[in-house]
Motif scaffolding. Structure first.
Motif, PDB file in Angstrom:
ATOM      1  N   GLY A   4      31.529  23.329  20.258  1.00  0.00           N
ATOM      2  CA  GLY A   4      30.135  23.608  19.973  1.00  0.00           C
ATOM      3  C   GLY A   4      29.754  25.042  20.279  1.00  0.00           C
ATOM      4  O   GLY A   4      29.009  25.682  19.516  1.00  0.00           O
ATOM      5  N   ILE A   5      30.257  25.579  21.386  1.00  0.00           N
ATOM      6  CA  ILE A   5      29.976  26.973  21.749  1.00  0.00           C
ATOM      7  C   ILE A   5      30.597  27.926  20.732  1.00  0.00           C
ATOM      8  O   ILE A   5      29.960  28.892  20.284  1.00  0.00           O
ATOM      9  N   LEU A   6      31.838  27.656  20.360  1.00  0.00           N
ATOM     10  CA  LEU A   6      32.506  28.499  19.364  1.00  0.00           C
ATOM     11  C   LEU A   6      31.794  28.430  18.016  1.00  0.00           C
ATOM     12  O   LEU A   6      31.696  29.437  17.300  1.00  0.00           O
ATOM     13  N   ASP A   7      31.280  27.266  17.672  1.00  0.00           N
ATOM     14  CA  ASP A   7      30.555  27.116  16.410  1.00  0.00           C
ATOM     15  C   ASP A   7      29.340  28.029  16.379  1.00  0.00           C
ATOM     16  O   ASP A   7      29.068  28.698  15.376  1.00  0.00           O
ATOM     17  N   LYS A   8      28.589  28.085  17.489  1.00  0.00           N
ATOM     18  CA  LYS A   8      27.418  28.958  17.543  1.00  0.00           C
ATOM     19  C   LYS A   8      27.839  30.433  17.529  1.00  0.00           C
ATOM     20  O   LYS A   8      27.162  31.281  16.942  1.00  0.00           O
ATOM     21  N   ALA A   9      28.950  30.754  18.187  1.00  0.00           N
ATOM     22  CA  ALA A   9      29.437  32.137  18.179  1.00  0.00           C
ATOM     23  C   ALA A   9      29.826  32.565  16.768  1.00  0.00           C
ATOM     24  O   ALA A   9      29.546  33.693  16.347  1.00  0.00           O
ATOM     25  N   ILE A  10      30.462  31.656  16.039  1.00  0.00           N
ATOM     26  CA  ILE A  10      30.812  31.944  14.641  1.00  0.00           C
ATOM     27  C   ILE A  10      29.544  32.158  13.828  1.00  0.00           C
ATOM     28  O   ILE A  10      29.446  33.109  13.026  1.00  0.00           O
ATOM     29  N   GLN A  11      28.561  31.303  14.015  1.00  0.00           N
ATOM     30  CA  GLN A  11      27.303  31.418  13.278  1.00  0.00           C
ATOM     31  C   GLN A  11      26.640  32.770  13.535  1.00  0.00           C
ATOM     32  O   GLN A  11      26.119  33.408  12.618  1.00  0.00           O
ATOM     33  N   LEU A  12      26.680  33.218  14.767  1.00  0.00           N
ATOM     34  CA  LEU A  12      26.054  34.485  15.131  1.00  0.00           C
ATOM     35  C   LEU A  12      26.779  35.673  14.499  1.00  0.00           C
ATOM     36  O   LEU A  12      26.169  36.716  14.233  1.00  0.00           O
ATOM     37  N   HIS A  13      28.063  35.511  14.237  1.00  0.00           N
ATOM     38  CA  HIS A  13      28.851  36.586  13.633  1.00  0.00           C
ATOM     39  C   HIS A  13      28.808  36.568  12.104  1.00  0.00           C
ATOM     40  O   HIS A  13      29.382  37.450  11.466  1.00  0.00           O
ATOM     41  N   GLY A  14      28.174  35.557  11.524  1.00  0.00           N
ATOM     42  CA  GLY A  14      28.104  35.491  10.069  1.00  0.00           C
ATOM     43  C   GLY A  14      29.482  35.412   9.449  1.00  0.00           C
ATOM     44  O   GLY A  14      30.381  34.735   9.959  1.00  0.00           O
ATOM     45  N   ALA A  15      29.675  36.136   8.351  1.00  0.00           N
ATOM     46  CA  ALA A  15      30.965  36.113   7.658  1.00  0.00           C
ATOM     47  C   ALA A  15      32.097  36.573   8.568  1.00  0.00           C
ATOM     48  O   ALA A  15      33.228  36.083   8.478  1.00  0.00           O
ATOM     49  N   GLY A  16      31.785  37.503   9.463  1.00  0.00           N
ATOM     50  CA  GLY A  16      32.815  37.984  10.385  1.00  0.00           C
ATOM     51  C   GLY A  16      33.353  36.880  11.273  1.00  0.00           C
ATOM     52  O   GLY A  16      34.507  36.924  11.700  1.00  0.00           O
ATOM     53  N   GLY A  17      32.536  35.882  11.547  1.00  0.00           N
ATOM     54  CA  GLY A  17      32.955  34.811  12.429  1.00  0.00           C
ATOM     55  C   GLY A  17      34.085  33.973  11.896  1.00  0.00           C
ATOM     56  O   GLY A  17      34.854  33.399  12.670  1.00  0.00           O
ATOM     57  N   VAL A  18      34.168  33.867  10.570  1.00  0.00           N
ATOM     58  CA  VAL A  18      35.245  33.075   9.979  1.00  0.00           C
ATOM     59  C   VAL A  18      36.391  33.958   9.484  1.00  0.00           C
ATOM     60  O   VAL A  18      37.323  33.461   8.857  1.00  0.00           O
ATOM     61  N   SER A  19      36.317  35.244   9.780  1.00  0.00           N
ATOM     62  CA  SER A  19      37.332  36.191   9.298  1.00  0.00           C
ATOM     63  C   SER A  19      38.423  36.380  10.341  1.00  0.00           C
ATOM     64  O   SER A  19      38.339  35.890  11.469  1.00  0.00           O
ATOM     65  N   GLN A  20      39.430  37.166   9.948  1.00  0.00           N
ATOM     66  CA  GLN A  20      40.511  37.512  10.869  1.00  0.00           C
ATOM     67  C   GLN A  20      40.153  38.702  11.749  1.00  0.00           C
ATOM     68  O   GLN A  20      40.921  39.083  12.637  1.00  0.00           O
ATOM     69  N   ASP A  21      38.971  39.307  11.551  1.00  0.00           N
ATOM     70  CA  ASP A  21      38.590  40.479  12.340  1.00  0.00           C
ATOM     71  C   ASP A  21      38.087  40.115  13.726  1.00  0.00           C
ATOM     72  O   ASP A  21      37.948  40.988  14.587  1.00  0.00           O
ATOM     73  N   PHE A  22      37.774  38.867  13.941  1.00  0.00           N
ATOM     74  CA  PHE A  22      37.369  38.372  15.254  1.00  0.00           C
ATOM     75  C   PHE A  22      38.250  37.164  15.588  1.00  0.00           C
ATOM     76  O   PHE A  22      38.740  36.480  14.692  1.00  0.00           O
ATOM     77  N   PRO A  23      38.424  36.875  16.884  1.00  0.00           N
ATOM     78  CA  PRO A  23      39.301  35.756  17.262  1.00  0.00           C
ATOM     79  C   PRO A  23      38.638  34.391  17.163  1.00  0.00           C
ATOM     80  O   PRO A  23      39.288  33.377  17.436  1.00  0.00           O
ATOM     81  N   LEU A  24      37.376  34.334  16.741  1.00  0.00           N
ATOM     82  CA  LEU A  24      36.613  33.100  16.854  1.00  0.00           C
ATOM     83  C   LEU A  24      37.143  31.964  15.990  1.00  0.00           C
ATOM     84  O   LEU A  24      37.196  30.809  16.428  1.00  0.00           O
ATOM     85  N   ALA A  25      37.519  32.262  14.748  1.00  0.00           N
ATOM     86  CA  ALA A  25      37.991  31.196  13.859  1.00  0.00           C
ATOM     87  C   ALA A  25      39.272  30.570  14.394  1.00  0.00           C
ATOM     88  O   ALA A  25      39.436  29.342  14.382  1.00  0.00           O
ATOM     89  N   GLU A  26      40.180  31.398  14.887  1.00  0.00           N
ATOM     90  CA  GLU A  26      41.433  30.880  15.425  1.00  0.00           C
ATOM     91  C   GLU A  26      41.186  30.115  16.732  1.00  0.00           C
ATOM     92  O   GLU A  26      41.818  29.084  16.991  1.00  0.00           O
ATOM     93  N   LEU A  27      40.254  30.609  17.538  1.00  0.00           N
ATOM     94  CA  LEU A  27      39.894  29.887  18.758  1.00  0.00           C
ATOM     95  C   LEU A  27      39.287  28.527  18.418  1.00  0.00           C
ATOM     96  O   LEU A  27      39.577  27.522  19.072  1.00  0.00           O
TER      97      LEU A  27
END
Length: 404
Positions: free
Chosen positions: A351-374
């Motif tokens: 749930g926390i990672l989901d909100k972090a992804i949401q806050l990052h927008g498209a970047g959140g699901v990209s390879q430029d941040f570790p969030l999607a893999e986390l």
């Protein structure tokens, strides 16, 4: 109640935090760049070997094992905050410290149940970080959350055992450094006691009849840094009877002994993943402007960050309590608490990672941040080591028993 860490733990925390800042975080992009240049994506980037050498030089090595002769000599309570720190870079830091699954669980099995020859041949090189290993339990044809369903056969033939079966999501098996499998199968499939039908046996990767067939994807990731999650075929693979771990029929008990520490280690690292997500959320919130205001000025963002902080503090206390109970009353005495953290931690961190992804927008699901893999890793842990529903069922029955 004293919530402070002891002096030795604080010393190791300071050393590990410095190691992460100086070596691990800078190595994350380097490892990806080097992996792209390797002949096989399953080969290990050179920077990982450099990290392992430095960690060993600094005494940050095998911290998970409580026996000082073999490992860090730490209690679960002492190890918990250290594992949390490594969880901030879960695809690099645990490997650098030789504290990565599935090797940790396999080393614990060999340490507790292996004979002297098995320890010399397999435990010692694993402790030295010279080889990797895999734990082959899960099967595609059955619900492997119920270990009594396992269909792989381990049949005695003179001085050998013959192993036949199909496993999948066998973590680490794609890594060429993976030299040994601990395989769970049935030596007595028709036995009256369904918890004495299973045994565990050591099967070297190069055994004729062993085929690492393919890498299984996890949310589209092949998870190169962990050595993948493979489908493995055992087609009448033959090994000596001396490769049996413990006794025939002891596999179920060994699995339970292995999974207890494994579950809490996952939860410890998950808290580190959540902390990394909160850090990224805050950095993003103060640096991005939308509709004339920084995201940090948006009320909904305040709620996300506040809720995440509250949740992490709650989880950390529950995990530390569980670690303390494992140290004081043993894994069996802490069974309910282990189940509780296994239910609560992955679910909350997702749930926390989901909100972090949401806050990052498209970047959140990209390879430029570790969030999607986390996110993929955390979500998978709602299945690994037993799905949430199995633990909920067992924990509820334990509670209801008080009233029946």
């Amino acid at each position: 109640m004293d919530f402070a860490f002891d002096a030795h733990t604080e010393e190791l925390r300071a050393k590990l935090l410095a190691f992460m800042d100086e070596y691990v975080y800078p190595a994350e992009p380097v490892a990806e760049e080097q992996r792209a240049q390797l002949a096989s994506p399953w080969d290990t980037p050179a920077v990982v070997g450099e990290l392992k050498a430095e960690a060993r030089r600094q005494g940050l090595w095998n911290l998970f094992l409580p026996d000082a002769e073999y490992g860090g000599g730490l209690t679960n309570l002492q190890y918990a905050p250290l594992a949390e720190i490594t969880g901030r870079s879960p695809h690099l830091a645990p490997t650098a410290l030789n504290c990565a699954a599935p090797d940790t669980g396999n080393m614990e099995v060999l340490y507790q149940f292996g004979d002297e020859q098995q320890k010399k041949q397999w435990l010692e090189p694993l402790l030295a970080g010279e080889i990797r290993s895999a734990f082959a339990m899960t099967e595609p044809e059955v619900a492997s959350s119920d270990a009594t369903n396992i269909t792989t056969l381990i049949e005695r033939d003179g001085d050998d055992y013959v192993i036949t079966g199909r496993k999948w999501y066998i973590s680490g098996a794609m890594n060429p450094d993976c030299k040994i499998f601990i395989v769970m199968g049935k030596t007595d499939p028709d036995g009256a006691d369904i918890r004495r039908q299973q045994s565990m046996i050591l099967v070297p990767r190069d055994t004729p009849g062993v085929t690492v067939k393919r890498a299984m994807q996890v949310f589209g990731y092949e998870d190169h840094s962990h050595g993948g999650h493979a489908e493995v075929i055992f087609d009448h693979a033959r090994v000596p009877v001396t490769n049996l771990i413990g006794e025939e029929g002891g596999g179920f008990a060994i699995a339970q002994a292995r999974l207890g520490p494994g579950r809490i280690h996952h939860c410890m690292r998950l808290i580190g993943m959540a902390e990394r997500a909160i850090e990224l959320m805050c950095q993003r919130a103060v640096s991005r402007v939308a509709f004339g205001r920084a995201l940090a000025q948006q009320g909904v963002v305040h709620n996300w960050i506040a809720d995440a902080r509250v949740a992490v503090e709650q989880l950390r206390l529950l995990v530390l309590k569980t670690a303390w109970m494992m140290d004081t009353v043993g894994n069996k005495g802490a069974h309910a608490e282990i189940q509780a953290i296994k239910i609560a931690t992955p679910r909350t961190v997702v749930g926390i990672l989901d909100k972090a992804i949401q806050l990052h927008g498209a970047g959140g699901v990209s390879q430029d941040f570790p969030l999607a893999e986390l996110y993929a890793s955390a979500r998978t842990l709602m299945l690994a080591d037993g799905p949430d529903e199995v633990h909920q069922r067992s924990l509820a029955r334990r509670e209801l028993k008080k009233y029946l």
